[in-house]
Design a protein around this motif. Sequence first.
Motif, PDB file in Angstrom:
ATOM      1  N   ARG A  14       0.833  -1.213   0.000  1.00  0.00           N
ATOM      2  CA  ARG A  14       0.000   0.000   0.000  1.00  0.00           C
ATOM      3  C   ARG A  14       0.861   1.253   0.000  1.00  0.00           C
ATOM      4  N   TRP A  15       0.572   2.128  -0.920  1.00  0.00           N
ATOM      5  CA  TRP A  15       1.146   3.468  -1.019  1.00  0.00           C
ATOM      6  C   TRP A  15       2.586   3.523  -1.530  1.00  0.00           C
ATOM      7  N   ALA A  16       3.236   2.401  -1.764  1.00  0.00           N
ATOM      8  CA  ALA A  16       4.635   2.445  -2.199  1.00  0.00           C
ATOM      9  C   ALA A  16       4.774   3.182  -3.531  1.00  0.00           C
ATOM     10  N   LEU A  17       3.941   2.809  -4.501  1.00  0.00           N
ATOM     11  CA  LEU A  17       4.030   3.473  -5.804  1.00  0.00           C
ATOM     12  C   LEU A  17       3.657   4.949  -5.708  1.00  0.00           C
ATOM     13  N   ARG A  18       2.716   5.271  -4.850  1.00  0.00           N
ATOM     14  CA  ARG A  18       2.313   6.682  -4.709  1.00  0.00           C
ATOM     15  C   ARG A  18       3.462   7.514  -4.151  1.00  0.00           C
ATOM     16  N   VAL A  19       4.185   6.968  -3.183  1.00  0.00           N
ATOM     17  CA  VAL A  19       5.331   7.693  -2.625  1.00  0.00           C
ATOM     18  C   VAL A  19       6.363   7.937  -3.724  1.00  0.00           C
ATOM     19  N   ILE A  20       6.662   6.905  -4.496  1.00  0.00           N
ATOM     20  CA  ILE A  20       7.617   7.047  -5.596  1.00  0.00           C
ATOM     21  C   ILE A  20       7.116   8.092  -6.594  1.00  0.00           C
ATOM     22  N   TRP A  21       5.827   8.042  -6.920  1.00  0.00           N
ATOM     23  CA  TRP A  21       5.248   8.993  -7.874  1.00  0.00           C
ATOM     24  C   TRP A  21       5.373  10.431  -7.387  1.00  0.00           C
ATOM     25  N   GLU A  22       5.100  10.659  -6.123  1.00  0.00           N
ATOM     26  CA  GLU A  22       5.148  12.021  -5.590  1.00  0.00           C
ATOM     27  C   GLU A  22       6.561  12.585  -5.559  1.00  0.00           C
ATOM     28  N   LEU A  23       7.564  11.727  -5.630  1.00  0.00           N
ATOM     29  CA  LEU A  23       8.962  12.178  -5.622  1.00  0.00           C
ATOM     30  C   LEU A  23       9.544  12.269  -7.037  1.00  0.00           C
ATOM     31  N   ARG A  24       8.660  12.231  -8.040  1.00  0.00           N
ATOM     32  CA  ARG A  24       9.111  12.277  -9.437  1.00  0.00           C
ATOM     33  C   ARG A  24       9.711  13.646  -9.776  1.00  0.00           C
ATOM     34  N   ASP A  25      10.362  13.701 -10.891  1.00  0.00           N
ATOM     35  CA  ASP A  25      10.930  14.950 -11.430  1.00  0.00           C
ATOM     36  C   ASP A  25      11.901  15.626 -10.474  1.00  0.00           C
ATOM     37  N   GLY A  26      12.604  14.859  -9.682  1.00  0.00           N
ATOM     38  CA  GLY A  26      13.607  15.418  -8.783  1.00  0.00           C
ATOM     39  C   GLY A  26      13.046  16.122  -7.565  1.00  0.00           C
ATOM     40  N   ARG A  27      11.756  15.939  -7.305  1.00  0.00           N
ATOM     41  CA  ARG A  27      11.154  16.584  -6.128  1.00  0.00           C
ATOM     42  C   ARG A  27      11.807  16.079  -4.847  1.00  0.00           C
ATOM     43  N   ARG A  28      11.956  16.981  -3.908  1.00  0.00           N
ATOM     44  CA  ARG A  28      12.414  16.652  -2.552  1.00  0.00           C
ATOM     45  C   ARG A  28      11.330  17.161  -1.616  1.00  0.00           C
ATOM     46  N   LEU A  29      10.717  16.263  -0.874  1.00  0.00           N
ATOM     47  CA  LEU A  29       9.621  16.642   0.012  1.00  0.00           C
ATOM     48  C   LEU A  29       9.933  16.238   1.438  1.00  0.00           C
ATOM     49  N   ASN A  30       9.608  17.111   2.385  1.00  0.00           N
ATOM     50  CA  ASN A  30       9.747  16.715   3.783  1.00  0.00           C
ATOM     51  C   ASN A  30       8.584  15.779   4.130  1.00  0.00           C
ATOM     52  N   PHE A  31       8.621  15.207   5.312  1.00  0.00           N
ATOM     53  CA  PHE A  31       7.633  14.202   5.698  1.00  0.00           C
ATOM     54  C   PHE A  31       6.217  14.763   5.600  1.00  0.00           C
ATOM     55  N   ARG A  32       6.009  15.939   6.130  1.00  0.00           N
ATOM     56  CA  ARG A  32       4.660  16.520   6.141  1.00  0.00           C
ATOM     57  C   ARG A  32       4.146  16.755   4.716  1.00  0.00           C
ATOM     58  N   ALA A  33       4.980  17.315   3.862  1.00  0.00           N
ATOM     59  CA  ALA A  33       4.564  17.577   2.484  1.00  0.00           C
ATOM     60  C   ALA A  33       4.283  16.276   1.742  1.00  0.00           C
ATOM     61  N   LEU A  34       5.087  15.262   1.986  1.00  0.00           N
ATOM     62  CA  LEU A  34       4.874  13.967   1.335  1.00  0.00           C
ATOM     63  C   LEU A  34       3.587  13.323   1.838  1.00  0.00           C
TER      64      LEU A  34
END
Length: 107
Positions: free
Chosen positions: A29-49
């Motif tokens: 659950r949610w593994a692919l979504r986490v990877i997707w949200e970090l696409r295009d070189g995005r760097r997100l802190n825990f809250r934003a992710l």
Amino acid sequence: MTAPKPGKPVRGSKSGRAGMALFDLLGRRWALRVIWELRDGRRLNFRALREACGIAPSVLNTRLAELRETRLVEHGDDGYALTAQGAALLALLLPLHRWAEEWKRSL
């Protein structure tokens, strides 16, 4: 619980074939979504992710631990990001995403 890894028994494979270990990891659950949200070189802190995924903090913690353990995601002072290996995996998944969109339209 530790992340699925090649060479160890995983869901669908007692031998832990590399492909089956990957499918086990990505099928969580949610593994692919986490990877997707970090696409295009995005760097997100825990809250934003967490907000981008709409995921419970405990589940996100577990997924991030697994993705870090398998070297697909890294964590630095400026947040979480895909590793080079994680970005390479995402590049392989994008054609599958495009195929799924065409499939959806055909249905």
